[in-house]
Write a protein that holds these residues in place. Structure first.
Motif, mmCIF file in Angstrom:
data_model
loop_
_atom_site.group_PDB
_atom_site.id
_atom_site.type_symbol
_atom_site.label_atom_id
_atom_site.label_comp_id
_atom_site.label_asym_id
_atom_site.label_seq_id
_atom_site.Cartn_x
_atom_site.Cartn_y
_atom_site.Cartn_z
ATOM 1 N N UNK A 1 0.848 -1.193 0.000
ATOM 2 C CA UNK A 1 0.000 0.000 0.000
ATOM 3 C C UNK A 1 0.882 1.241 0.000
ATOM 4 N N UNK A 2 0.319 2.334 -0.474
ATOM 5 C CA UNK A 2 1.003 3.632 -0.437
ATOM 6 C C UNK A 2 -0.052 4.729 -0.456
ATOM 7 N N UNK A 3 0.119 5.715 0.407
ATOM 8 C CA UNK A 3 -0.825 6.829 0.460
ATOM 9 C C UNK A 3 -0.361 7.958 -0.447
ATOM 10 N N UNK A 4 -1.305 8.828 -0.764
ATOM 11 C CA UNK A 4 -0.942 10.105 -1.375
ATOM 12 C C UNK A 4 -0.305 10.950 -0.279
ATOM 13 N N UNK A 5 0.607 11.869 -0.624
ATOM 14 C CA UNK A 5 1.173 12.753 0.416
ATOM 15 C C UNK A 5 0.069 13.580 1.081
ATOM 16 N N UNK A 6 0.205 13.790 2.395
ATOM 17 C CA UNK A 6 -0.779 14.575 3.143
ATOM 18 C C UNK A 6 -0.062 15.488 4.126
ATOM 19 N N UNK A 7 -0.802 16.477 4.607
ATOM 20 C CA UNK A 7 -0.258 17.446 5.563
ATOM 21 C C UNK A 7 -0.616 17.037 6.976
ATOM 22 N N UNK A 8 0.240 17.406 7.906
ATOM 23 C CA UNK A 8 -0.035 17.146 9.320
ATOM 24 C C UNK A 8 0.120 18.430 10.116
ATOM 25 N N UNK A 9 -0.560 18.476 11.235
ATOM 26 C CA UNK A 9 -0.448 19.588 12.175
ATOM 27 C C UNK A 9 -0.228 18.968 13.542
ATOM 28 N N UNK A 10 0.702 19.506 14.318
ATOM 29 C CA UNK A 10 1.013 18.944 15.631
ATOM 30 C C UNK A 10 0.569 19.889 16.740
ATOM 31 N N UNK A 11 -0.072 19.317 17.757
ATOM 32 C CA UNK A 11 -0.508 20.053 18.945
ATOM 33 C C UNK A 11 0.152 19.409 20.158
ATOM 34 N N UNK A 12 0.427 20.180 21.176
ATOM 35 C CA UNK A 12 0.986 19.647 22.421
ATOM 36 C C UNK A 12 -0.083 19.664 23.501
#
Length: 189
Positions: free
Chosen positions: A54-65
């Protein structure tokens, strides 16, 4: 009286998250279990012998603490499953996981939430089956629409210890995922 489970484990995925130079992430890997399909490997189990990847399309992430918890919010996106008639997966060459025949495409139904603390991370997401095709493997005809018509919910466990990235990537993290079949009408259409 017969017992019929509402959901059952339909796959075990072994993969890695790859962060590219532009900050986008994708995940890719192979299956150690996929419905009732057999054989899954052409030799000793591993990425180099896996028939199904399997392989995903590239995606964005956001990080919260949140205290010592690091929470990642991943955007919705698609990933594709492939039949590798001549397995040659190589985690140092991500493109090898998407060189086979596309057999199904899934779409995450909402953002995926991942949590990291110490050396481990976890995530949970649901994905609807958006397309699938008939294919022959092991002398039988298959279509993932018959195995998992509505899609999956996957729980993943990963490591926060980065592996050496291949050229073009800044970070690679390993994970495993266990997916249950979705039931009912959850296609989000």
């Amino acid at each position: 009286m017969d017992f019929h489970p509402i959901a059952g484990v339909v796959w075990y995925a072994i993969g890695r998250f790859y962060e590219a130079l532009d900050g986008k992430v994708q995940d890719l890997g192979y299956f150690a279990h996929l419905g009732g399909l057999s054989p899954l490997f052409n030799g000793p189990p591993g990425e180099a012998t896996a028939f199904f990847t399997f392989r995903s399309e590239p995606f964005s992430t956001q990080t919260l603490q949140n205290g010592d918890l690091s929470v990642s919010l991943d955007t919705t996106g698609r990933f594709t499953l492939y039949l590798q008639r001549e397995p040659r997966g190589d985690f140092s060459r991500p493109e090898t996981f998407s060189q086979g025949e596309p057999i199904a495409t899934f779409e995450r139904l909402s953002i995926a939430v991942g949590t990291s603390v110490g050396p481990l991370s976890s995530n949970l997401f649901s994905a609807a089956l958006r397309s699938s095709v008939d294919f022959t493997h092991g002398g039988k005809s298959w279509n993932l629409a018959r195995l998992i018509p509505e899609g999956i919910t996957q729980l993943g466990t990963g490591s926060t210890t980065a592996l050496p990235p291949p050229q073009g990537y800044t970070r690679v993290l390993p994970f495993v995922g266990s997916a249950l079949a979705l039931g009912g009408n959850v296609r989000g259409r």
